[in-house]
Structures are given as C-alpha cells and as structure tokens.
Design a protein around this motif. Structure first.
Motif, PDB file in Angstrom:
ATOM      1  N   VAL A 180      11.461  29.709  13.000  1.00 25.51           N
ATOM      2  CA  VAL A 180      10.080  29.495  12.441  1.00 25.51           C
ATOM      3  C   VAL A 180       9.246  28.801  13.464  1.00 25.51           C
ATOM      4  N   ILE A 181       9.871  27.490  13.604  1.00 26.12           N
ATOM      5  CA  ILE A 181       9.047  26.598  14.433  1.00 26.12           C
ATOM      6  C   ILE A 181       8.643  27.107  15.779  1.00 26.12           C
ATOM      7  N   SER A 182       9.557  27.735  16.280  1.00 27.21           N
ATOM      8  CA  SER A 182       9.359  28.345  17.869  1.00 27.21           C
ATOM      9  C   SER A 182       8.434  29.455  17.891  1.00 27.21           C
ATOM     10  N   PHE A 183       8.477  29.964  16.766  1.00 25.84           N
ATOM     11  CA  PHE A 183       7.295  31.504  16.654  1.00 25.84           C
ATOM     12  C   PHE A 183       5.974  30.926  16.227  1.00 25.84           C
ATOM     13  N   ALA A 184       5.991  30.172  15.032  1.00 24.69           N
ATOM     14  CA  ALA A 184       4.728  29.898  14.229  1.00 24.69           C
ATOM     15  C   ALA A 184       4.008  28.828  14.948  1.00 24.69           C
ATOM     16  N   HIS A 185       4.861  28.036  15.519  1.00 27.33           N
ATOM     17  CA  HIS A 185       4.151  26.668  15.974  1.00 27.33           C
ATOM     18  C   HIS A 185       4.681  26.573  17.650  1.00 27.33           C
ATOM     19  N   PRO A 186       4.499  27.659  18.510  1.00 27.04           N
ATOM     20  CA  PRO A 186       5.035  27.563  19.897  1.00 27.04           C
ATOM     21  C   PRO A 186       4.449  26.264  20.412  1.00 27.04           C
ATOM     22  N   ASP A 187       3.434  25.657  20.158  1.00 23.02           N
ATOM     23  CA  ASP A 187       2.712  24.278  20.819  1.00 23.02           C
ATOM     24  C   ASP A 187       3.571  23.075  20.520  1.00 23.02           C
ATOM     25  N   TRP A 188       4.083  23.239  19.527  1.00 23.42           N
ATOM     26  CA  TRP A 188       4.910  21.930  18.787  1.00 23.42           C
ATOM     27  C   TRP A 188       6.029  21.772  19.910  1.00 23.42           C
ATOM     28  N   ARG A 189       6.544  20.494  20.329  1.00 25.42           N
ATOM     29  CA  ARG A 189       7.253  19.911  21.120  1.00 25.42           C
ATOM     30  C   ARG A 189       8.748  19.453  20.663  1.00 25.42           C
ATOM     31  N   PRO A 190       9.837  20.133  20.686  1.00 21.14           N
ATOM     32  CA  PRO A 190      10.925  19.748  20.134  1.00 21.14           C
ATOM     33  C   PRO A 190      11.343  18.400  21.135  1.00 21.14           C
ATOM     34  N   ALA A 191      12.157  17.530  20.436  1.00 20.39           N
ATOM     35  CA  ALA A 191      12.663  16.362  21.089  1.00 20.39           C
ATOM     36  C   ALA A 191      13.611  16.579  22.092  1.00 20.39           C
ATOM     37  N   SER A 192      14.216  18.056  22.157  1.00 14.80           N
ATOM     38  CA  SER A 192      15.154  18.203  23.201  1.00 14.80           C
ATOM     39  C   SER A 192      14.828  18.909  24.296  1.00 14.80           C
ATOM     40  N   ASP A 193      13.371  19.141  24.418  1.00 11.61           N
ATOM     41  CA  ASP A 193      13.022  19.837  25.706  1.00 11.61           C
ATOM     42  C   ASP A 193      12.677  18.516  26.669  1.00 11.61           C
ATOM     43  N   HIS A 194      13.329  18.903  27.949  1.00  8.92           N
ATOM     44  CA  HIS A 194      13.051  17.763  29.202  1.00  8.92           C
ATOM     45  C   HIS A 194      11.607  17.746  29.670  1.00  8.92           C
ATOM     46  N   ASP A 195      10.832  18.937  29.546  1.00 10.62           N
ATOM     47  CA  ASP A 195       9.497  18.801  30.131  1.00 10.62           C
ATOM     48  C   ASP A 195       8.815  19.490  28.835  1.00 10.62           C
ATOM     49  N   PRO A 196       8.071  18.882  28.078  1.00 13.39           N
ATOM     50  CA  PRO A 196       7.696  19.484  26.872  1.00 13.39           C
ATOM     51  C   PRO A 196       6.328  20.491  27.060  1.00 13.39           C
ATOM     52  N   ASP A 197       5.451  19.972  28.065  1.00 19.20           N
ATOM     53  CA  ASP A 197       4.448  20.811  28.499  1.00 19.20           C
ATOM     54  C   ASP A 197       4.856  22.215  29.157  1.00 19.20           C
ATOM     55  N   ARG A 198       5.692  22.179  30.077  1.00 21.74           N
ATOM     56  CA  ARG A 198       6.054  23.217  30.742  1.00 21.74           C
ATOM     57  C   ARG A 198       6.940  24.197  29.545  1.00 21.74           C
ATOM     58  N   ALA A 199       7.601  23.591  28.601  1.00 21.47           N
ATOM     59  CA  ALA A 199       8.430  24.389  27.626  1.00 21.47           C
ATOM     60  C   ALA A 199       7.486  25.196  26.693  1.00 21.47           C
ATOM     61  N   VAL A 200       6.177  24.250  26.475  1.00 26.18           N
ATOM     62  CA  VAL A 200       5.305  24.959  25.622  1.00 26.18           C
ATOM     63  C   VAL A 200       4.785  26.408  26.412  1.00 26.18           C
TER      64      VAL A 200
END
Length: 300
Positions: free
Chosen positions: A238-258
């Motif tokens: 759900v989160i990765s699709f409905a809220h792709p701009d949210w930044r999971p804590a496991s991402d090393h580079d949150p902005d790039r991951a978005v």
C-alpha cells in the motif's frame, strides 16, 4: 571475524521483531511452466515497527494507511527463473544468522524441487542482510556451488569500503560487517556488473538506487510481456504505491529513493509490466494508476 551473535543483535536492534512471524517454507507464486517460468520462494519473514514505513509521518496516519494496528509483518520472497539451460536466482535470503523466522530458503527450494547445484546464476539486487546472508550455507560455503554470483559494482564498492561505517548509524554497522564477511567468502566467485547490462541471458539490470547506493532491479520478458524483479525498490503493498513520497526508515538515500519509486511506478504502468517485490505479500502483481498515485493489483 566478527561474532555472528553480535551481528544478529545489532540487526535486531534496528528491526525490533516482536516474536510473531511467518515460519513455514513454501512456494509463494508461480508464473509460466515449471521448466520455463518463475517460481517465487519464501525465505520466511519477521515483524518490524510500523514507524519504519515512513519517516516524519504521524504514526497514526501510517498505521491507518497500512491497515495495521501494531507491528508490521514483512515477508521475504526469493525469485527463481528457469530459462533454457539456466536457473537464475534473484537474491538468496537471509540465512540462519539474521532474525528468527527467516532463513527458510533451503527448505523452500526443496519443496519446489529446485536443487541448489542446478542454479547457474545468482543476481543480487543489493547487499542488505535479508538478501545476501543466505549466500552461505551452515558450513560457510556457497549455497549454490555451481552458480555465477553477480552484484552491482557500486553496491559492492559501498559495502566493502573501509569507511562505510562512518556513514552508517551504529545499529547498521552489523549490515556492513556481515556483507564484508559474505563477500570475502564468495571471493573470486563474485562478479561485478553495472546497470544497463545483461547479467544473465535475457535478464537486464537497471538502476533503482536509493534504498541502497547501488540497488538494481531486473527486467526480462516472457510470453506475457515484461517482468520486473524489484528487490526493495517497492517494499509495501500500500504505502509504496499510494504514498511513494513517504520515506521509509530503511532507505539509505530517502530523496533518491522517492525519485526512483516514482520513475519505477510510471515505467511499470507504461510497459504494463508484472512486478515481483521481495517484501510484497503474494509477490507478483501489476501497477495501476489511482488518481495522482498508484496501487498494487494482484491476479484474482
């Protein structure tokens, strides 16, 4: 050598499992024929705090969006592709030394009738513990003795850099120590590649960096069209699709991951690709546009 119990304790400090987890070995999903298709295998699973799904978002909002009242159960899906004489495994689970409830890949391979010595290629999306540590068996020898092992040059360079610890929070130091130990044991068997290349016959890697610095995903075609094996580029149904701009804590580079998530979702929609997610329940589905966001749609 760093004691494995220390690595487990440090990893557990990050993930905070609660003790309830899916534990059965199983075949999660299949597409195509047994001798010329995809089999998705379970490496088990664990629970982690719902707060891991998004930094700086109120926990009540996160739980409401994810439809969970407490901790989040996450599954581990290992993809196996049979094509001609090749048996290709994408990532290889967490092994026996990560967290309780994980390390079920060997049993799932047996349940699926896939002999470890028949595997010709192992392709890594990235080198986090639940994707890499299962590369070695209980005797610290490669689980797939006849395979070629391939990982991204940038990803390998990041985890093997002696200065990697300086850029990681202390509770992730075990991730680096574990990666270095496994890569050392693989030794000359490990080959490095870059995105844009075929890493196995008919299987092309493309950059999905952000979750880790050198994260890649893989694309191939079957009779039904394109298939993407995504690793952790999309981690929640759900989160990765409905809220792709949210930044999971496991991402090393949150902005790039978005940015990666948004581009990947658009590509999946445009190409009508089936996607396989390492942490997506049921593993296989498609991406559909839903207003300004997206949704994960699985076969009926």
């Amino acid at each position: 050598m760093l004691d494995r119990r220390c690595m487990l304790a440090a990893g557990a400090a990050l993930l905070l499992p609660t003790g309830r987890f899916p534990a059965s070995a199983q075949v999660v999903a299949r597409i195509g024929a047994d001798d010329a298709g995809v089999t998705v295998l379970s490496d088990g699973g664990f629970e982690m705090p719902a707060a891991m799904l998004a930094r700086d978002i109120d926990i009540a909002q996160v739980r409401d969006a994810a439809k969970v009242g407490g901790p989040l159960t996450t599954v581990l899906n290992v993809t196996c592709l049979k094509r001609g004489q090749d048996t290709i495994v994408f990532d290889c689970g967490s092994g026996a030394n990560f967290l309780p409830g994980t390390g079920k890949l060997a049993a799932s391979l047996e349940a699926a009738g896939i002999a470890p010595d028949s595997v010709t290629h192992v392709l890594f999306t990235h080198l986090h513990p639940d994707h890499l540590w299962g590369a070695l068996d209980d005797f610290d020898t490669p689980l797939f003795p006849n395979a070629r092992w391939l990982a991204g040059a940038e990803e390998v360079g990041y985890w093997t850099n002696p200065k990697v610890y300086e850029g990681l929070p202390e509770d992730r130091h075990a991730f680096a120590a574990g990666a270095q130990r496994v890569l050392k044991e693989l030794g000359d068997r490990l080959e490095t590649r870059t995105p844009g290349q075929d890493w196995a016959p008919g299987v092309t890697a493309f950059s999905t960096a952000g979750h880790t610095p050198g994260h890649v995903s893989f694309a191939f075609n079957d009779a039904q069209g394109p298939v993407f094996v995504l690793g952790d580029a999309l981690t929640h149904p759900v989160i990765s699709f409905a809220h792709p701009d949210w930044r999971p804590a496991s991402d090393h580079d949150p902005d790039r991951a978005v940015a990666t998530r948004r581009a990947l979702l658009e590509r999946a929609v445009a190409e009508k690709a089936r996607i396989i997610g390492y942490h997506l329940p049921g593993a296989i589905g498609r991406v559909e546009k839903q207003g300004a966001a997206y949704r994960f749609v699985q076969p009926a």
